[in-house]
Design a protein around this motif. Structure first.
Motif, mmCIF file in Angstrom:
data_model
loop_
_atom_site.group_PDB
_atom_site.id
_atom_site.type_symbol
_atom_site.label_atom_id
_atom_site.label_comp_id
_atom_site.label_asym_id
_atom_site.label_seq_id
_atom_site.Cartn_x
_atom_site.Cartn_y
_atom_site.Cartn_z
ATOM 1 N N GLU A 135 -7.773 17.333 -41.751
ATOM 2 C CA GLU A 135 -6.696 18.177 -42.654
ATOM 3 C C GLU A 135 -7.082 17.797 -43.937
ATOM 4 O OE1 GLU A 135 -2.898 18.194 -39.382
ATOM 5 O OE2 GLU A 135 -2.946 16.964 -41.231
ATOM 6 N N SER A 136 -7.553 16.611 -44.249
ATOM 7 C CA SER A 136 -7.797 16.579 -45.841
ATOM 8 C C SER A 136 -9.141 17.073 -46.026
ATOM 9 C CB SER A 136 -7.805 15.003 -46.138
ATOM 10 O OG SER A 136 -6.404 14.131 -46.195
ATOM 11 N N LEU A 137 -10.112 17.233 -45.361
ATOM 12 C CA LEU A 137 -11.321 17.786 -45.629
ATOM 13 C C LEU A 137 -11.128 19.202 -45.620
ATOM 14 C CD1 LEU A 137 -14.627 17.637 -45.939
ATOM 15 C CD2 LEU A 137 -14.494 17.990 -43.030
ATOM 16 N N ALA A 138 -10.202 19.951 -44.852
ATOM 17 C CA ALA A 138 -9.746 21.236 -44.849
ATOM 18 C C ALA A 138 -9.164 21.690 -46.291
ATOM 19 C CB ALA A 138 -8.800 21.673 -43.624
ATOM 20 N N ALA A 139 -8.171 20.640 -46.818
ATOM 21 C CA ALA A 139 -7.643 20.795 -47.974
ATOM 22 C C ALA A 139 -8.668 20.759 -49.131
ATOM 23 C CB ALA A 139 -6.486 19.720 -48.296
ATOM 24 N N LEU A 140 -9.587 19.770 -49.236
ATOM 25 C CA LEU A 140 -10.845 19.971 -50.287
ATOM 26 C C LEU A 140 -11.441 21.336 -50.257
ATOM 27 C CD1 LEU A 140 -12.870 18.774 -52.029
ATOM 28 C CD2 LEU A 140 -14.014 18.023 -50.295
ATOM 29 N N HIS A 141 -11.910 21.967 -48.918
ATOM 30 C CA HIS A 141 -12.453 23.095 -48.869
ATOM 31 C C HIS A 141 -11.866 24.261 -49.361
ATOM 32 C CE1 HIS A 141 -15.356 20.881 -45.902
ATOM 33 N NE2 HIS A 141 -15.747 20.507 -47.228
ATOM 34 N N ALA A 142 -10.616 24.255 -49.385
ATOM 35 C CA ALA A 142 -9.610 25.350 -49.668
ATOM 36 C C ALA A 142 -9.586 25.464 -51.410
ATOM 37 C CB ALA A 142 -8.117 25.005 -49.055
ATOM 38 N N VAL A 143 -9.971 24.453 -52.071
ATOM 39 C CA VAL A 143 -9.870 24.443 -53.534
ATOM 40 C C VAL A 143 -10.925 25.615 -53.899
ATOM 41 C CG1 VAL A 143 -10.445 23.345 -55.627
ATOM 42 C CG2 VAL A 143 -8.947 22.123 -53.827
ATOM 43 N N ASP A 144 -10.547 26.484 -54.773
ATOM 44 C CA ASP A 144 -11.323 27.506 -55.461
ATOM 45 C C ASP A 144 -12.065 26.787 -56.276
ATOM 46 O OD1 ASP A 144 -12.694 29.428 -57.108
ATOM 47 O OD2 ASP A 144 -10.923 30.647 -56.976
ATOM 48 N N PRO A 145 -13.506 26.487 -56.436
ATOM 49 C CA PRO A 145 -14.266 25.509 -57.577
ATOM 50 C C PRO A 145 -14.071 26.262 -58.997
ATOM 51 C CG PRO A 145 -15.741 26.132 -55.877
ATOM 52 C CD PRO A 145 -14.613 26.838 -55.433
ATOM 53 N N GLY A 146 -13.950 27.586 -59.030
ATOM 54 C CA GLY A 146 -13.732 28.151 -60.265
ATOM 55 C C GLY A 146 -12.443 27.836 -61.073
ATOM 56 N N ARG A 147 -11.411 27.804 -60.092
ATOM 57 C CA ARG A 147 -10.257 27.392 -60.842
ATOM 58 C C ARG A 147 -9.968 26.196 -61.251
ATOM 59 N NH1 ARG A 147 -5.390 30.273 -59.411
ATOM 60 N NH2 ARG A 147 -5.804 32.508 -58.501
ATOM 61 N N VAL A 148 -10.735 24.968 -60.990
ATOM 62 C CA VAL A 148 -10.837 23.719 -61.175
ATOM 63 C C VAL A 148 -11.715 22.948 -62.295
ATOM 64 C CG1 VAL A 148 -9.223 22.944 -59.343
ATOM 65 C CG2 VAL A 148 -12.014 22.800 -59.379
ATOM 66 N N GLY A 149 -12.471 24.461 -62.664
ATOM 67 C CA GLY A 149 -13.465 23.695 -63.647
ATOM 68 C C GLY A 149 -14.869 23.414 -63.051
ATOM 69 N N LEU A 150 -15.131 23.634 -61.751
ATOM 70 C CA LEU A 150 -16.514 23.297 -61.133
ATOM 71 C C LEU A 150 -17.111 24.555 -60.542
ATOM 72 C CD1 LEU A 150 -14.557 20.576 -58.847
ATOM 73 C CD2 LEU A 150 -16.086 20.376 -60.880
ATOM 74 N N ALA A 151 -16.999 25.533 -61.258
ATOM 75 C CA ALA A 151 -17.905 26.770 -60.885
ATOM 76 C C ALA A 151 -19.412 26.552 -61.075
ATOM 77 C CB ALA A 151 -17.397 28.183 -61.701
ATOM 78 N N ASP A 152 -19.985 25.626 -62.143
ATOM 79 C CA ASP A 152 -21.024 25.294 -62.318
ATOM 80 C C ASP A 152 -21.579 23.928 -61.647
ATOM 81 O OD1 ASP A 152 -19.497 23.868 -64.140
ATOM 82 O OD2 ASP A 152 -20.975 23.976 -65.710
ATOM 83 N N PHE A 153 -20.801 23.253 -60.853
ATOM 84 C CA PHE A 153 -20.980 22.008 -60.208
ATOM 85 C C PHE A 153 -21.998 22.121 -59.180
ATOM 86 C CE2 PHE A 153 -19.576 18.425 -57.697
ATOM 87 C CZ PHE A 153 -19.622 17.513 -58.785
ATOM 88 N N GLY A 154 -22.466 23.290 -58.834
ATOM 89 C CA GLY A 154 -23.669 23.422 -58.170
ATOM 90 C C GLY A 154 -24.254 24.873 -57.921
ATOM 91 N N ARG A 155 -25.535 25.017 -57.589
ATOM 92 C CA ARG A 155 -25.744 26.663 -57.313
ATOM 93 C C ARG A 155 -24.838 27.167 -56.347
ATOM 94 N NH1 ARG A 155 -32.335 26.098 -57.225
ATOM 95 N NH2 ARG A 155 -31.843 28.340 -56.056
ATOM 96 N N PRO A 156 -24.565 28.397 -56.446
ATOM 97 C CA PRO A 156 -23.805 28.988 -55.436
ATOM 98 C C PRO A 156 -24.717 29.713 -54.166
ATOM 99 C CG PRO A 156 -23.855 30.301 -56.977
ATOM 100 C CD PRO A 156 -24.522 29.278 -57.480
ATOM 101 N N THR A 157 -25.782 29.659 -54.208
ATOM 102 C CA THR A 157 -26.590 30.262 -53.199
ATOM 103 C C THR A 157 -27.696 29.390 -52.717
ATOM 104 O OG1 THR A 157 -28.249 31.203 -54.918
ATOM 105 C CG2 THR A 157 -26.422 32.669 -54.332
ATOM 106 N N ASP A 158 -28.226 29.737 -51.265
ATOM 107 C CA ASP A 158 -29.206 29.243 -50.740
ATOM 108 C C ASP A 158 -29.196 27.793 -50.575
ATOM 109 O OD1 ASP A 158 -30.682 31.594 -50.972
ATOM 110 O OD2 ASP A 158 -31.369 31.162 -52.755
ATOM 111 N N TYR A 159 -27.864 27.320 -50.197
ATOM 112 C CA TYR A 159 -27.454 25.898 -50.170
ATOM 113 C C TYR A 159 -27.997 25.082 -49.099
ATOM 114 C CZ TYR A 159 -24.515 22.035 -49.096
ATOM 115 O OH TYR A 159 -24.081 20.545 -48.871
ATOM 116 N N PHE A 160 -28.225 25.888 -48.032
ATOM 117 C CA PHE A 160 -29.020 25.155 -46.805
ATOM 118 C C PHE A 160 -30.413 25.013 -47.085
ATOM 119 C CE2 PHE A 160 -25.319 26.960 -44.077
ATOM 120 C CZ PHE A 160 -24.903 25.830 -43.907
#
Length: 339
Positions: A135-160
């Protein structure tokens, strides 16, 4: 549990902290936390404050590894969201203090289980601990990166694709001998990349040993060790947590081969279901995610072994873990063989 002493002058750190943190006074007590394989970690204790320090290891490092600045940034961004993280205190880029960049966070009092079998917990509590982990992992993944200032914390495409390339490069730079399983995994992964590109804040090393639980309750107080965090697909985090079911107790404290029902431990499907029930997305784990997670883990252990050979490992037992690179590569290959 303490390990060897620091590779820096504690008096210099003490003077810096007394200049930088209001109300810090008296004698500083410094204790290395044993067992970590990534960034050297220390308890820093004053009469008025209990802190944890994480720093880069000394010596030459692989590119992008041991990014303590990114660790500090992500826990600072997540602290107000309700995702359980330690309270960040300060980041120091000045190498004159302890020889490398470092950061400080508040020290919490809780339980960390270093084996997936949860030997230190009562059997009747173990399923609830795994449910809280999911459940804590799911809570992390529910966070919108843009809302917490992490929109540029990594590239948003071609992750795999980038993960496959990154860990392939790390293998090329650190391996001591060829491994046909690694070669096979790299080729298979590159040819089976899913089209799904959903993005979340990804921890990168999410597993039982990297969270702290409440002293008495089956509740996560803090997710620890954010060194590999980035923007990425949430299912790679989930797959990484599921490596416990694909490794034996002697292979980094796994669950494979244990009588899990008798021990009060869940099956992988139950852990996944707890995550899915709390998640805000509808993606589901498959063979690709598990193979990639095991491939990454194999390369990580090869990197630990390489640091051991170079003499700058964070833990004295790095050399004894070198065989795990081959173990986890073999487990990933077994998944391919199983079809």
């Amino acid at each position: 549990m303490s390990g060897a002493g620091p590779e820096f002058d504690p008096a210099r750190l003490d003077a810096y902290l007394k200049r930088s943190l209001a109300g810090t006074a008296g004698a500083m007590r410094l204790e290395r936390i044993a067992g970590g394989q990534s960034n050297p970690t220390f308890f820093v204790t004053y009469d008025t404050r209990r802190l944890v320090l994480r720093k880069q290891p000394p010596g030459d490092l692989l590119p992008s590894a041991h990014a303590v600045d990114r660790e500090f940034r992500v826990i600072s961004a997540l602290a107000p969201t309700g995702v359980p993280v330690p309270e960040p205190v300060l980041f120091c880029a000045d190498r004159e203090v302890v020889g490398t960049p470092f950061y400080l966070m508040e020290r919490l009092k809780g339980r960390v289980f270093h084996d997936a079998a949860l030997a230190g917990a009562a059997p009747e509590e173990r399923r609830a601990l795994y449910r809280a982990l999911a459940e804590s992992l799911a809570a992390l993944h529910a966070v919108d990166p843009g809302r917490v200032g992490l929109a540029d914390f990594g590239r948003p495409t071609d992750y795999f694709a980038r993960q496959i390339a990154r860990w392939g490069r790390q293998w090329d730079m650190s391996h001591a001998a060829p491994n046909p399983d690694i070669d096979r995994l790299r080729a298979w992964l590159a040819g089976h990349i899913p089209a799904d590109e959903r993005v979340a804040v990804a921890h990168g090393d999410y597993r039982m040993g990297n969270v702290m639980f409440h002293p008495q309750e089956p509740r996560v107080l803090a997710i620890l060790d954010w060194e590999l965090s980035t923007l990425g697909h949430p299912l790679l985090d989930l797959a990484h947590a599921c490596i416990a079911w694909h490794s034996r107790p002697q292979d980094y404290g796994g669950l494979d081969g244990l009588d899990r029902p008798a021990c009060g431990l869940p099956e992988q499907a139950e852990f996944e279901a707890a995550y899915y029930a709390a998640a805000t997305h509808d993606a589901r784990l498959d063979t690709f995610h598990m193979v990639l997670a095991l491939f990454r883990f194999a390369v990580i252990f090869e990197g630990i072994a390489a640091r051991g050979r170079a003499g700058n490992a964070a833990s004295a037992d790095a050399g004894g873990l070198a065989h795990l690179s081959g173990v986890f590569a073999r487990r990933a290959a077994d998944l391919l063989d199983a079809g």
